[in-house]
Enzyme design. Structure first.
Site, PDB file in Angstrom:
ATOM      1  N   LYS A 290      70.407 -60.647 -18.125  1.00 21.16           N
ATOM      2  CA  LYS A 290      71.777 -60.390 -18.584  1.00 21.16           C
ATOM      3  C   LYS A 290      72.676 -61.630 -18.543  1.00 21.16           C
ATOM      4  O   LYS A 290      73.586 -61.759 -19.359  1.00 21.16           O
ATOM      5  CB  LYS A 290      72.411 -59.252 -17.759  1.00 21.16           C
TER       6      LYS A 290
ATOM      7  N   ASP B 118      79.457 -52.595 -20.262  1.00 18.27           N
ATOM      8  CA  ASP B 118      79.488 -51.932 -18.952  1.00 18.27           C
ATOM      9  C   ASP B 118      80.896 -51.474 -18.587  1.00 18.27           C
ATOM     10  O   ASP B 118      81.095 -50.369 -18.067  1.00 18.27           O
ATOM     11  CB  ASP B 118      78.956 -52.865 -17.861  1.00 18.27           C
TER      12      ASP B 118
END
Length: 277
Positions: free
Chosen positions: A69, A106
């Protein structure tokens, strides 16, 4: 109409545990979309080569999970402001010209889950208290700040990581020592556990909640178990408690919409897919 079947997926290592394929397949079937979502175990050494190949293979985008990520930001052609601020990306879009756009959903997932689980949640009602200062906390802090929370208290077992958040997000971040985490909750209108404490196989959540206001909205990013000890005690104290499964669902929705052209519903049917897995 194009005859090409859109492909998407998730890359990480390991990846067999990921529930994302189940969720996206559910949405593809539900809306009758011709498309596929594929889990791919990709080693760090192969990341650049795989990223270059996927658009040529018909992929319209992918999700990215641990351990890629952060690294993926340096490989993308363009990066959203929120992904740059958070320092990681979980959603990639492959444009028609082959360019790679990196985003992080997120924070969106966290806020949408909070609003769905606590419809009356007001970000301006008072300070937020965030336990933890890792990658998930960065997304939560960025999202809370964007929503207008004026003071965000952060406590982490390693104080320097919390201090790093303050350095990046500014004076609205107030850092507390981990031994002061219980006191930090006093007067907080929103309380969020972003640590792995309370997760199956991890250490127990032992931060006392004596100072927790019954008017607070409490969220735990842990969703295994779905009802953590932290949420259970918060409910017992009269709080609205929001489990972490909804964040997983809501963070997936923007990518699905961009790749397959339809905004999916995050409802009980979608939750059931993951709960039954």
């Amino acid at each position: 109409m194009s005859d090409k079947i859109p492909l998407a997926g998730v890359i990480g290592s390991p990846i067999a545990h990921s529930k994302s394929p189940l969720l996206h397949r559910h949405w593809l079937e539900r809306y009758g979309i011709r498309g596929f979502y594929i889990p791919m175990d990709v080693a760090h050494a192969d990341l650049k080569q795989v990223l270059e190949a996927l658009p040529r293979m018909g992929f319209v985008g992918i999700n990215v999970t641990i351990p890629h990520k952060e690294t993926i930001l340096s490989l993308a052609d363009s990066v959203s402001d929120r992904a740059a601020l958070i320092g990681s990306a979980n959603t990639l879009i492959f444009r028609a010209d082959g360019k790679v756009y990196a985003d992080n959903t997120d924070g969106i997932g966290f806020i949408e889950n909070l609003r769905q689980g606590a419809p009356g949640w007001d970000p301006t009602a008072g300070p937020a208290a965030v336990l933890g200062a890792g990658g998930a906390a960065r997304a939560v802090v960025a999202a809370l700040s964007e929503q207008g929370v004026r003071e965000i208290r952060v406590s982490n077992r390693t104080r320097s990581r919390a201090e790093a958040l303050r350095a990046e997000f500014g004076p609205k971040i107030v850092v507390h020592d981990w031994v002061q985490a219980a006191a930090m909750i006093d007067g907080a209108a929103t309380v969020v556990n972003t640590t792995s404490l309370g997760m199956v196989g991890k250490a127990e959540f032992k931060v006392p909640l004596d100072a927790l206001s019954p008017d607070a909205v409490v969220s735990d990013l842990v969703y295994v178990p779905l009802e953590t000890a932290f949420l259970r005690e918060a409910r017992a104290r009269g709080c609205v408690a929001v489990d972490g499964l909804g964040m997983l669902l809501h963070q997936a929705a923007p990518g699905f919409e961009r790749w397959f052209g339809r905004r999916p519903e995050v409802d009980e049917a979608a939750r059931a897919v993951l709960l039954d897995a």
